[in-house]
Design a protein around this motif. Sequence first.
Motif, PDB file in Angstrom:
ATOM      1  N   TYR A 137      -0.394  18.833 -18.271  1.00 38.29           N
ATOM      2  CA  TYR A 137       0.492  17.783 -18.772  1.00 38.29           C
ATOM      3  C   TYR A 137       1.940  18.251 -18.862  1.00 38.29           C
ATOM      4  N   GLY A 138       2.152  19.532 -19.011  1.00 38.12           N
ATOM      5  CA  GLY A 138       3.516  20.058 -19.036  1.00 38.12           C
ATOM      6  C   GLY A 138       4.066  20.364 -17.664  1.00 38.12           C
ATOM      7  N   ASP A 139       3.236  20.133 -16.618  1.00 33.34           N
ATOM      8  CA  ASP A 139       3.663  20.320 -15.228  1.00 33.34           C
ATOM      9  C   ASP A 139       4.178  21.739 -14.995  1.00 33.34           C
ATOM     10  N   PHE A 140       3.437  22.700 -15.556  1.00 28.61           N
ATOM     11  CA  PHE A 140       3.811  24.107 -15.399  1.00 28.61           C
ATOM     12  C   PHE A 140       2.953  24.735 -14.301  1.00 28.61           C
ATOM     13  N   GLU A 141       3.607  25.473 -13.408  1.00 25.01           N
ATOM     14  CA  GLU A 141       2.919  26.100 -12.288  1.00 25.01           C
ATOM     15  C   GLU A 141       2.440  27.500 -12.682  1.00 25.01           C
ATOM     16  N   LEU A 142       1.156  27.770 -12.392  1.00 27.37           N
ATOM     17  CA  LEU A 142       0.572  29.082 -12.663  1.00 27.37           C
ATOM     18  C   LEU A 142       0.738  29.993 -11.456  1.00 27.37           C
ATOM     19  N   ASN A 143       0.943  31.262 -11.727  1.00 30.85           N
ATOM     20  CA  ASN A 143       0.892  32.221 -10.627  1.00 30.85           C
ATOM     21  C   ASN A 143      -0.521  32.790 -10.535  1.00 30.85           C
ATOM     22  N   VAL A 144      -0.783  33.583  -9.531  1.00 33.76           N
ATOM     23  CA  VAL A 144      -2.138  34.056  -9.275  1.00 33.76           C
ATOM     24  C   VAL A 144      -2.636  34.982 -10.381  1.00 33.76           C
ATOM     25  N   THR A 145      -1.728  35.771 -10.984  1.00 35.33           N
ATOM     26  CA  THR A 145      -2.142  36.702 -12.041  1.00 35.33           C
ATOM     27  C   THR A 145      -2.587  35.947 -13.285  1.00 35.33           C
ATOM     28  N   ASP A 146      -1.796  34.956 -13.688  1.00 37.46           N
ATOM     29  CA  ASP A 146      -2.152  34.168 -14.874  1.00 37.46           C
ATOM     30  C   ASP A 146      -3.428  33.368 -14.643  1.00 37.46           C
ATOM     31  N   PHE A 147      -3.592  32.867 -13.423  1.00 36.92           N
ATOM     32  CA  PHE A 147      -4.795  32.088 -13.144  1.00 36.92           C
ATOM     33  C   PHE A 147      -6.045  32.968 -13.223  1.00 36.92           C
ATOM     34  N   LYS A 148      -5.971  34.185 -12.781  1.00 39.16           N
ATOM     35  CA  LYS A 148      -7.120  35.082 -12.850  1.00 39.16           C
ATOM     36  C   LYS A 148      -7.557  35.287 -14.307  1.00 39.16           C
ATOM     37  N   ASN A 151      -3.266  26.356  -5.129  1.00 44.58           N
ATOM     38  CA  ASN A 151      -2.907  25.295  -6.065  1.00 44.58           C
ATOM     39  C   ASN A 151      -3.566  25.635  -7.405  1.00 44.58           C
ATOM     40  N   TYR A 152      -2.976  26.595  -8.111  1.00 46.68           N
ATOM     41  CA  TYR A 152      -3.592  27.118  -9.324  1.00 46.68           C
ATOM     42  C   TYR A 152      -3.534  26.107 -10.482  1.00 46.68           C
ATOM     43  N   ARG A 153      -2.604  25.239 -10.432  1.00 48.14           N
ATOM     44  CA  ARG A 153      -2.519  24.194 -11.468  1.00 48.14           C
ATOM     45  C   ARG A 153      -3.721  23.262 -11.373  1.00 48.14           C
ATOM     46  N   LEU A 154      -4.060  22.811 -10.162  1.00 46.44           N
ATOM     47  CA  LEU A 154      -5.225  21.957  -9.977  1.00 46.44           C
ATOM     48  C   LEU A 154      -6.515  22.725 -10.248  1.00 46.44           C
ATOM     49  N   ALA A 155      -6.537  23.982  -9.890  1.00 46.63           N
ATOM     50  CA  ALA A 155      -7.729  24.799 -10.129  1.00 46.63           C
ATOM     51  C   ALA A 155      -7.994  24.949 -11.626  1.00 46.63           C
ATOM     52  N   SER A 156      -6.929  25.085 -12.422  1.00 45.22           N
ATOM     53  CA  SER A 156      -7.115  25.185 -13.875  1.00 45.22           C
ATOM     54  C   SER A 156      -7.672  23.883 -14.449  1.00 45.22           C
ATOM     55  N   ARG A 157      -7.326  22.746 -13.864  1.00 44.04           N
ATOM     56  CA  ARG A 157      -7.879  21.460 -14.316  1.00 44.04           C
ATOM     57  C   ARG A 157      -9.378  21.428 -14.065  1.00 44.04           C
ATOM     58  N   TYR A 158      -9.802  21.850 -12.888  1.00 38.52           N
ATOM     59  CA  TYR A 158     -11.226  21.866 -12.575  1.00 38.52           C
ATOM     60  C   TYR A 158     -11.976  22.825 -13.495  1.00 38.52           C
ATOM     61  N   LEU A 159     -11.371  23.952 -13.820  1.00 36.84           N
ATOM     62  CA  LEU A 159     -12.002  24.900 -14.737  1.00 36.84           C
ATOM     63  C   LEU A 159     -12.229  24.265 -16.110  1.00 36.84           C
ATOM     64  N   PHE A 160     -11.233  23.535 -16.612  1.00 37.24           N
ATOM     65  CA  PHE A 160     -11.366  22.929 -17.925  1.00 37.24           C
ATOM     66  C   PHE A 160     -12.404  21.815 -17.915  1.00 37.24           C
ATOM     67  N   LEU A 161     -12.426  20.997 -16.841  1.00 32.51           N
ATOM     68  CA  LEU A 161     -13.436  19.954 -16.743  1.00 32.51           C
ATOM     69  C   LEU A 161     -14.836  20.558 -16.639  1.00 32.51           C
ATOM     70  N   ASN A 162     -14.947  21.685 -15.997  1.00 28.12           N
ATOM     71  CA  ASN A 162     -16.246  22.363 -15.922  1.00 28.12           C
ATOM     72  C   ASN A 162     -16.685  22.838 -17.313  1.00 28.12           C
ATOM     73  N   THR A 163     -15.719  23.253 -18.125  1.00 26.73           N
ATOM     74  CA  THR A 163     -16.029  23.643 -19.499  1.00 26.73           C
ATOM     75  C   THR A 163     -16.536  22.445 -20.303  1.00 26.73           C
ATOM     76  N   LEU A 164     -15.854  21.294 -20.191  1.00 29.65           N
ATOM     77  CA  LEU A 164     -16.297  20.084 -20.884  1.00 29.65           C
ATOM     78  C   LEU A 164     -17.694  19.664 -20.420  1.00 29.65           C
TER      79      LEU A 164
END
Length: 260
Positions: free
Chosen positions: A229-240, A171-184
Motif C-alpha cells: 500500500y505504500g508502493d515501496f520497492e523491495l530489493n533482493v536482500t530485503d525480500f530474502k 518483481n519483489y513487491r508482487l512476490a511479497s503480496r503472494y507471500l502474505f496471501l499464502n500466510t492468510l
Amino acid sequence: MTALEIKTKAIRLFLFLLLFLKLGGLSPTLYSSPSVQEDSLQVSTSPIEFDKSIIESYQTDEDYNYFKTLVEPSAWDKFKNWLNLQWNKFLNWLLSGIDEGNLWNYVALVLKILVIVGIGVLIIWLFSKYYSSKQKKIAQHQNLVNLSEEEQLLKQKDLLNLVEEAEHNENYRLASRYLFLNTLKHLREKKLIDYQFQKTNSDYKSEITQDLIKADFTYLSRLYEFVWYGDFELNVTDFKKVKSRSENLIINIQNLKADE
C-alpha cells in the motif's frame, strides 16, 4: 421793372430752389465726383507667424484628437463587463430601500441574506452528497474487484508458484503480496482466523492467540502494508529476509496441534 428789382427776384428764386432741394433730401454732393475708397481687407499681405511649441502642445493633447481609433473589446473584457453589471444589479437588489431608513426594508435585507445563505448551504450539501455517493460507489466497485481477485488467489494451491514466478521476474513487491496471501491462507485453513475481506490485519492479529505466530504475523503484515500500500520497492536482500520469515511462520502454523 428796374434792374435792382430783377436782381432781387433772382436771388430770392435761387434761395427758394436751394431750400427746396435741401428739404427734398438731395445734396449737392450727388453731383460731385465719387471718391475711390481703399479696401480695408487689403491693408497688409504679410503672413502671420505662429509659435510652433503651442501648435505641438495642441497636437499632443488627447482632447484635440478628433481621429481616435475605436478598439473592439476582447471576449474577456466583455465577460468582465457583464459580470460587473450583474454584480451591480445584485447589490442594487440586495440593498434596495436601505437609504430610506424604513424598518421593513432592513427586515427584507435580512430575509434576502438568509435566502442566499440557505441556497449556498443547499448547494454545498447536494455537492457533498453527490461526491460521497460517487466515492462510495467507486470504493464498492474496487472492493468487489479486490475481493474477487483476493478470493481467487486464496483458493489457489499454487501461491508459492506465483511467488517463485514474481521473484524470477524480480518483481519483489508482487512476490511479497503472494507471500502474505499464502500466510492468510494457512491461518484460515488452521482456523486461527475467520477470514473476511472487510477485516483488517489488526482484526486478524487480535484473533490469533499463539504468541509466536502473532509476533511473526505482526511483522509480516506491517511489512506487507508498507510495501504494497505504500508502493515501496523491495530489493533482493530485503525480500530474502521476508521470504525466510514467512516460511518459518508457515512451518509454525503447520506444526500446531489440532486442539490448540
